[in-house]
Scaffold this motif. Structure first.
Motif, PDB file in Angstrom:
ATOM      1  N   GLN A 171      46.114  47.720  43.601  1.00  0.00           N
ATOM      2  CA  GLN A 171      45.126  47.388  42.580  1.00  0.00           C
ATOM      3  C   GLN A 171      45.804  46.967  41.280  1.00  0.00           C
ATOM      4  OE1 GLN A 171      41.882  50.245  42.296  1.00  0.00           O
ATOM      5  NE2 GLN A 171      41.985  50.075  40.082  1.00  0.00           N
ATOM      6  N   GLY A 172      45.269  45.936  40.685  1.00  0.00           N
ATOM      7  CA  GLY A 172      45.774  45.520  39.379  1.00  0.00           C
ATOM      8  C   GLY A 172      46.996  44.623  39.423  1.00  0.00           C
ATOM      9  N   THR A 173      47.443  44.283  40.610  1.00  0.00           N
ATOM     10  CA  THR A 173      48.642  43.448  40.693  1.00  0.00           C
ATOM     11  C   THR A 173      48.315  41.976  40.408  1.00  0.00           C
ATOM     12  OG1 THR A 173      48.269  43.268  43.068  1.00  0.00           O
ATOM     13  CG2 THR A 173      49.892  44.888  42.352  1.00  0.00           C
ATOM     14  N   GLY A 174      47.064  41.620  40.575  1.00  0.00           N
ATOM     15  CA  GLY A 174      46.671  40.232  40.306  1.00  0.00           C
ATOM     16  C   GLY A 174      46.171  39.504  41.539  1.00  0.00           C
ATOM     17  N   LYS A 175      45.683  40.239  42.518  1.00  0.00           N
ATOM     18  CA  LYS A 175      45.182  39.610  43.756  1.00  0.00           C
ATOM     19  C   LYS A 175      44.012  38.664  43.503  1.00  0.00           C
ATOM     20  CE  LYS A 175      44.201  43.322  45.929  1.00  0.00           C
ATOM     21  NZ  LYS A 175      44.732  44.196  44.857  1.00  0.00           N
ATOM     22  N   THR A 176      43.023  39.192  42.779  1.00  0.00           N
ATOM     23  CA  THR A 176      41.825  38.388  42.556  1.00  0.00           C
ATOM     24  C   THR A 176      42.175  37.143  41.737  1.00  0.00           C
ATOM     25  OG1 THR A 176      40.515  40.399  42.677  1.00  0.00           O
ATOM     26  CG2 THR A 176      39.455  38.465  41.704  1.00  0.00           C
ATOM     27  N   THR A 177      42.974  37.364  40.703  1.00  0.00           N
ATOM     28  CA  THR A 177      43.419  36.234  39.887  1.00  0.00           C
ATOM     29  C   THR A 177      44.209  35.232  40.733  1.00  0.00           C
ATOM     30  OG1 THR A 177      43.668  37.849  38.091  1.00  0.00           O
ATOM     31  CG2 THR A 177      44.568  35.648  37.719  1.00  0.00           C
ATOM     32  N   ALA A 178      45.104  35.756  41.555  1.00  0.00           N
ATOM     33  CA  ALA A 178      45.935  34.877  42.389  1.00  0.00           C
ATOM     34  C   ALA A 178      45.089  34.127  43.423  1.00  0.00           C
ATOM     35  CB  ALA A 178      47.031  35.691  43.077  1.00  0.00           C
ATOM     36  N   LEU A 188      55.072  37.226  35.714  1.00  0.00           N
ATOM     37  CA  LEU A 188      56.439  36.875  35.324  1.00  0.00           C
ATOM     38  C   LEU A 188      56.490  36.356  33.892  1.00  0.00           C
ATOM     39  CD1 LEU A 188      58.273  35.250  38.346  1.00  0.00           C
ATOM     40  CD2 LEU A 188      58.889  37.272  37.061  1.00  0.00           C
ATOM     41  N   ASP A 189      55.344  36.150  33.310  1.00  0.00           N
ATOM     42  CA  ASP A 189      55.313  35.701  31.922  1.00  0.00           C
ATOM     43  C   ASP A 189      55.540  36.871  30.970  1.00  0.00           C
ATOM     44  OD1 ASP A 189      52.824  36.459  33.162  1.00  0.00           O
ATOM     45  OD2 ASP A 189      51.874  36.140  31.224  1.00  0.00           O
ATOM     46  N   GLY A 190      55.313  38.056  31.433  1.00  0.00           N
ATOM     47  CA  GLY A 190      55.436  39.225  30.564  1.00  0.00           C
ATOM     48  C   GLY A 190      56.887  39.612  30.349  1.00  0.00           C
ATOM     49  N   ASP A 223      32.058  40.207  40.856  1.00  0.00           N
ATOM     50  CA  ASP A 223      31.680  39.357  39.717  1.00  0.00           C
ATOM     51  C   ASP A 223      32.876  38.587  39.175  1.00  0.00           C
ATOM     52  OD1 ASP A 223      29.151  40.338  39.954  1.00  0.00           O
ATOM     53  OD2 ASP A 223      29.411  41.897  38.432  1.00  0.00           O
ATOM     54  N   GLN A 224      33.982  39.264  39.134  1.00  0.00           N
ATOM     55  CA  GLN A 224      35.211  38.634  38.630  1.00  0.00           C
ATOM     56  C   GLN A 224      35.546  37.387  39.453  1.00  0.00           C
ATOM     57  OE1 GLN A 224      38.593  41.153  39.217  1.00  0.00           O
ATOM     58  NE2 GLN A 224      40.020  39.820  38.096  1.00  0.00           N
ATOM     59  N   LEU A 225      35.441  37.526  40.776  1.00  0.00           N
ATOM     60  CA  LEU A 225      35.766  36.386  41.635  1.00  0.00           C
ATOM     61  C   LEU A 225      34.715  35.281  41.491  1.00  0.00           C
ATOM     62  CD1 LEU A 225      38.003  35.587  43.617  1.00  0.00           C
ATOM     63  CD2 LEU A 225      36.532  36.311  45.485  1.00  0.00           C
TER      64      LEU A 225
END
Ligand code: GDP
Ligand code: MG
Length: 481
Positions: free
Chosen positions: A109-116, A249-251, A145-147
């Motif tokens: 959770q929170g790794t960025g799956k939905t965003t990815a 990787l931007d962080g 909702d996010q997706l």
């Protein structure tokens, strides 16, 4: 990103500089430094051990090249090994012969799956591919909702069945919907937990079994550090992955995860996430990552790498000739070959401070241009090569060369015009040091005014070390190198 690692590695090989041989004794200290640097960057211990062992073996087996100091050779060995560990070349997405291509996203959770998921859909859409995204994360209502919101933003449809349906069933119906819609790719977003837990793994395994994805991408947060190795191992063993996406990787992240993922799973990192925006996804290139890790955007390193690959006598001969009026196509071809020896044009140019902003497209164009140029020169007779003026005068000869190289006559004409201009430019540069390889080619392809900066090849014959200048620009983001 990776700045700390780069600095430490740099310190490490500084210690080797000035020694005249790579030996078991003098390499221990520098290996310890490399090991420390990698551990500090959160690379998994086992990965570090393997890496060090490989580097040591290769370093000891390396033949000492005359004119190249062990430090430089060592850099090369570490670089090559980094590239190797991270997978050598870019690995593209698998695509099914028969649509739809099914992609399963996995990860905590929170790794960025939905965003990815959305990033990937947008990336594919830009390649004229059509996608359907499937929302199976029923545990966090906001996740659906996010997706949906992301889908609207990128104009890609989302399949969902609310939060009461079974995730496996949602995936099954999502796939059926994709087939019905005739899209070529379906990306299934899944739920994650804060930690690996058996229930989540079982659900994921069951979704996988149901939809039979051609890609199961593990989404790994680059900030995971040490844990990335265990995480990757567990997902690989229990689910079976085909690749990974390294996010955030931007962080202000360390480099550890990038090295660990491939080593542990044997599966490539395919993309990197470099921001929260849906556009912030880039293909992963191991060689660029390695260059970045080794902080090669540094003049000194540029000079060293050049020294490493070039036969000094050759350089001096060519440079002397460049200053005279006799520089011809034979020399030019040789110059290009020397440049090639130094690695790809892309990685070379990107080492020049200020040039690391060049897009990959620009670089690819440059490399293509070099190949075309080489083809044209190869189609010239020896006489023509040594006397470009006869080419300027004879359209027949230019036509023949165009035919021989499979290019257009105007390409040949342009080459000759540019070459002549470059030669006269070089003759004007009688003060201020030697024109460099890059300068020469920059003049060749850039038309003069955009020619590349000339770092100058100091210290070849005199043995004086070039003064270290270290532009400490804070480079953020994977896209910057
Ligand atoms: N800076 C940055 N943030 C990201 C990146 N990918 C995802 N995020 C953020 O990480 C958080 C979790 O992302 P999400 O996609 O919801 O993760 P999920 O739980 O795995 O689905 C969100 O705030 C995203 O905006 C990235 O590449 N860079
Ligand atoms: Mg999610």
């Amino acid at each position: 990103m990776f700045d700390a690692l780069a600095d430490r590695l740099e310190d490490a090989w500084k210690k080797l500089r000035g020694q005249d041989k790579i030996s078991k004794a003098n390499i221990q200290e520098v290996l310890t430094e490399v090991r420390r640097a990698l551990l500090a960057a959160d690379v998994n211990l086992q990965v570090v051990k393997n890496f060090i062992a490989q580097v040591e073996e290769k370093a000891l087996g390396a033949e000492v090249i005359s004119g190249v100091n062990p430090g430089q050779q060592f850099i090369r060995i570490v670089y090559d090994e980094l590239v190797l560990v991270m997978g050598e070349s870019n690995s593209s997405l698998n695509q099914s012969d028969k649509a739809p291509t099914v992609i399963l996203m996995a990860g905590l959770q929170g790794t960025g799956k939905t965003t990815a998921t959305a990033k990937l859909a947008l990336y594919l859409r830009k390649q004229q591919r059509t996608c359907l995204m499937v929302a199976t994360d029923i545990y966090r209502p906001a996740a659906i909702d996010q997706l949906i919101t992301l889908g609207q933003q990128i104009e890609v449809p989302v399949f969902e069945m609310g939060t009461t349906a079974n995730p496996v069933e949602i995936a099954r119906q999502g796939l059926a919907k994709a087939i019905e819609m005739g899209v070529d790719t379906v990306i299934v977003d899944t739920a994650g937990r804060l930690q690996i837990d058996p229930e989540m793994m079982a659900e994921l395994a069951s979704i996988k079994k149901t939809i039979q994805p051609i890609e199961t991408l593990l989404v790994v947060d680059a900030m995971t550090g040490q844990e990335a190795a265990n995480l990757t191992r567990t997902f690989e063993e229990e689910i079976g992955i085909t690749g990974a996406i390294l996010t955030k990787l931007d962080g202000d992240t360390r480099g550890g995860a990038a090295l660990s993922v491939r080593q542990v799973s044997g599966k490539p990192i395919k993309f990197v996430g470099v921001g929260e925006k849906v556009e912030a996804l880039e293909p992963f290139y191991p060689d660029r990552m390695a260059s970045r890790i080794l902080n090669m955007g540094d003049v000194l390193t540029l000079v060293e790498k050049a020294q490493e690959a070039i036969d000094i006598a050759d350089v001096e001969k060519i440079q002397a000739k460049m200053m005279s009026a006799k520089f011809d196509f034979t020399d030019f071809l040789k110059q290009m070959k020397l440049l090639k020896n130094m690695g790809s044009l892309g990685s070379f140019i990107k080492m020049i401070p200020g040039m690391n902003k060049l897009s990959n497209l620009d670089l690819e164009k440059g490399e293509k241009e070099l190949k075309r140029t080489e083809a044209m020169i190869n189609s010239m007779t020896l006489q023509e090569r040594s006397n470009p003026d006869i080419l300027a005068k004879s359209p027949n000869r230019r036509r023949r060369i165009a035919k021989g190289s499979g290019l257009k006559e105007e390409d040949v004409t342009k080459l000759i015009t540019n070459f002549t201009r470059m030669r006269s430019m070089m003759q004007q540069m009688t003060t201020g040091g030697m024109p460099s390889m890059a300068g020469g080619l920059g003049g060749m392809f850039g038309g003069g005014e955009q020619s590349l900066p000339r770092p100058g090849f100091r210290g070849y014959s005199g043995g004086s070390q070039p003064k270290k200048s270290k532009p400490k620009k804070k480079k953020k983001g994977f896209g910057d190198f």
